[in-house]
Design an enzyme around this catalytic site. Structure first.
Site, PDB file in Angstrom:
ATOM      1  N   SER A 225       0.936  -1.132  -0.034  1.00 27.35           N
ATOM      2  CA  SER A 225      -0.019   0.088  -0.071  1.00 27.35           C
ATOM      3  C   SER A 225       0.761   1.332   0.002  1.00 27.35           C
ATOM      4  O   SER A 225       1.927   1.391  -0.756  1.00 27.35           O
ATOM      5  CB  SER A 225      -0.891  -0.014   1.332  1.00 27.35           C
ATOM      6  OG  SER A 225      -1.959   0.750   1.115  1.00 27.35           O
ATOM      7  N   HIS A 361      -7.375  -5.864   1.181  1.00 31.55           N
ATOM      8  CA  HIS A 361      -6.174  -5.280   0.940  1.00 31.55           C
ATOM      9  C   HIS A 361      -4.843  -5.555   1.743  1.00 31.55           C
ATOM     10  O   HIS A 361      -4.926  -5.670   2.956  1.00 31.55           O
ATOM     11  CB  HIS A 361      -6.511  -3.849   1.403  1.00 31.55           C
ATOM     12  CG  HIS A 361      -5.318  -2.636   0.769  1.00 31.55           C
ATOM     13  ND1 HIS A 361      -4.662  -2.706  -0.138  1.00 31.55           N
ATOM     14  CD2 HIS A 361      -4.969  -1.577   1.541  1.00 31.55           C
ATOM     15  CE1 HIS A 361      -3.709  -1.686  -0.299  1.00 31.55           C
ATOM     16  NE2 HIS A 361      -4.028  -1.090   0.770  1.00 31.55           N
TER      17      HIS A 361
HETATM   18  C1  MCU Z   1      -2.829   2.561  -1.344  1.00 37.52           C
HETATM   19  O1  MCU Z   1      -1.976   3.054  -0.689  1.00 37.52           O
HETATM   20  C2  MCU Z   1      -2.844   3.825   0.444  1.00 37.52           C
HETATM   21  C3  MCU Z   1      -3.732   4.809  -0.308  1.00 37.52           C
HETATM   22  O2  MCU Z   1      -2.699   5.776  -1.478  1.00 37.52           O
HETATM   23  C4  MCU Z   1      -4.449   5.793   0.525  1.00 37.52           C
HETATM   24  O3  MCU Z   1      -5.285   6.578  -0.270  1.00 37.52           O
HETATM   25  C5  MCU Z   1      -5.332   5.008   1.367  1.00 37.52           C
HETATM   26  O4  MCU Z   1      -6.025   5.561   1.971  1.00 37.52           O
HETATM   27  O5  MCU Z   1      -4.492   4.196   2.130  1.00 37.52           O
HETATM   28  C6  MCU Z   1      -3.735   3.293   1.252  1.00 37.52           C
HETATM   29  C7  MCU Z   1      -2.789   2.603   2.359  1.00 37.52           C
HETATM   30  O6  MCU Z   1      -1.819   2.783   2.687  1.00 37.52           O
HETATM   31  O7  MCU Z   1      -3.597   1.306   2.968  1.00 37.52           O
HETATM   32  C8  MCU Z   1      -2.884   1.044   4.229  1.00 37.52           C
END
Ligand code: MCU
Length: 414
Positions: A225, A361
């Site tokens: 992420s 996720h």
């Molecule tokens: C995918 O990474 C991020 C994303 O860019 C954000 O918008 C979201 O809120 O959080 C994601 C993340 O890091 O999840 C753990």
């Protein structure tokens, strides 16, 4: 489990509904002039960068210099890579400082403490090293914020607390963390550049600490992420990293800004540059002015070229087709396009994309294990495996029509 609880809070929709772009703080650090990282000296005899931005709604050509000259040899590519690296620093990531005046380290048990000093200031941070049984030197994965993929057998895990180097709580985290203690809170580097700098210092420390028993030719980096975005940047910036594994990095990582903007325009709720610059501090404040859909098309790069900085080294993009916010069509099209750089270098199978849905996720599905093993076994263990892996289960992704995005051809670089 702790990591999963954290990730389940992240998506979907932790993003602010309004995009308030923070004011750009003054930056005092100089515009980058050299790659100054890894062990590679900056290439010489390269053409000067043309910084006149030209609007381009498609994915910019990896094989044409900013001055219009064509890339035809591997030596040209070394120059073009350096140019792309400088452009990313200038417009999106902020300046990557070179190795500081002094880097010292001490190993105590499993903890490697690193002190970096420059211009009279110094910081100390540490990583923990978890080693497999057996005799080393061991290959290692540097894990931003901890491992989110299954730990491969025989591979050491070096846990890097990226938040300690540069905070990423919200848009208010700007300039917070040890990187900014060393270089000043108005340094242009965004959090990801700061993390990449920190990971390079971890590798410096491993180089000077043979008792850590890590094989310096077999170092990988991973994260999921937001930390997957960071893993991709670290692998792009430091050529000592043999394998880069960003997992579900989404927009700002393996996604391309232009394709994500088109997705949002077509009604898919996905993250774009104009949202991301308000949500957090992953990018330099310099990027704010290029983040609207009208400005994104002026960028002389997109994220297929961030991945291209990794070439010809190993890159496995692990992704999830099930979460629109991550921009699966964007990641698919962007990274299939990135693979063309490895094709040009004659090593297309050093870069793979594995995109599978129907899971939470950052919850790695067992159906991707074979893809991960193939890359780890080749690039971290030196085995001969089949890494010809570019696959998606996303029916929509077939809708990425290459002709709409790519108007250049792929040379075979001599
Ligand atoms: C995918 O990474 C991020 C994303 O860019 C954000 O918008 C979201 O809120 O959080 C994601 C993340 O890091 O999840 C753990």
């Amino acid at each position: 489990q702790k990591l999963n609880d954290y990730y389940s809070q992240c998506l979907p929709g932790t993003a602010p509904t309004t995009t308030s772009i923070p004011t750009v703080p003054p930056t005092t650090d100089p515009v980058p002039t050299t790659t100054a990282t890894g062990t590679d000296p900056a290439p010489t005899g390269c053409p000067a960068i043309n910084t006149n931005l030209v609007a381009n709604s498609k994915l910019p050509d990896p094989f044409t210099f900013s001055n219009g000259a064509r890339v035809t040899t591997k030596a040209d590519w070394a120059c073009r890579r350096d140019e792309i690296f400088q452009l990313f620093q200038r417009y999106e990531m902020g300046t990557l400082p070179p190795k500081p005046q002094s880097v010292t380290s001490t190993l105590s048990g499993n903890t490697l403490s690193i002190t970096a000093s420059d211009a009279g200031k110094s910081i100390t941070f540490s990583v923990s090293i978890s080693k497999p049984s057996g005799t080393g030197p061991f290959p290692a994965l540097i894990a931003l914020g901890g491992m989110s993929i299954p730990t491969p057998s025989g591979v050491a895990v070096i846990t890097f607390n990226n938040n300690d180097i540069a905070a990423q709580d919200s848009g208010s985290s700007r300039g917070k963390g040890k990187f900014y203690t060393l270089y000043g809170s108005s340094h242009s580097a965004g959090a990801m550049t700061a993390w990449a700098w920190g990971i390079s210092r971890v590798i410096d420390a491993l180089e000077q600490t043979p008792s850590a028993n890590i094989n310096l030719q077999r170092i990988g980096v991973t994260g999921c992420s937001r930390n997957g975005k960071g893993a991709l940047v670290a692998g792009a910036f430091d050529t000592r990293i043999a394998l880069t594994i960003p997992q579900e990095s989404g927009s700002g990582g393996a996604g391309c800004w232009r394709v994500s903007d088109a997705m949002l325009k077509s009604g898919i709720s996905t993250q774009t540059a104009s949202e991301i610059v308000g949500e957090n501090v992953w990018f330099s404040p310099l990027f704010n002015q290029y983040s609207s859909p009208a400005q994104v098309t002026n960028l002389p790069f997109d994220h297929h070229l961030l991945s291209a900085l990794v070439a010809p080294r190993g890159l496995l993009v692990i992704d999830n087709t099930g979460i629109d916010w991550l921009g699966p069509q964007s990641v698919w099209g962007c990274q299939k396009t990135a693979n063309k750089v490895w094709q040009a270098l004659g090593v297309s199978d050093a870069m793979g994309v594995s995109q599978i849905g129907n899971h939470n996720h950052c919850a790695f599905p067992s159906s991707q294990q074979g893809d991960l093993d193939a890359f780890v076994n080749k690039f971290l263990k030196g085995q001969s495996t089949n890494t010809n892996i570019i696959r998606t289960d996303g029916a929509n992704n077939v809708g990425f029509v290459e002709a709409n995005w790519v108007s250049w051809t792929v040379p075979t670089l001599s």
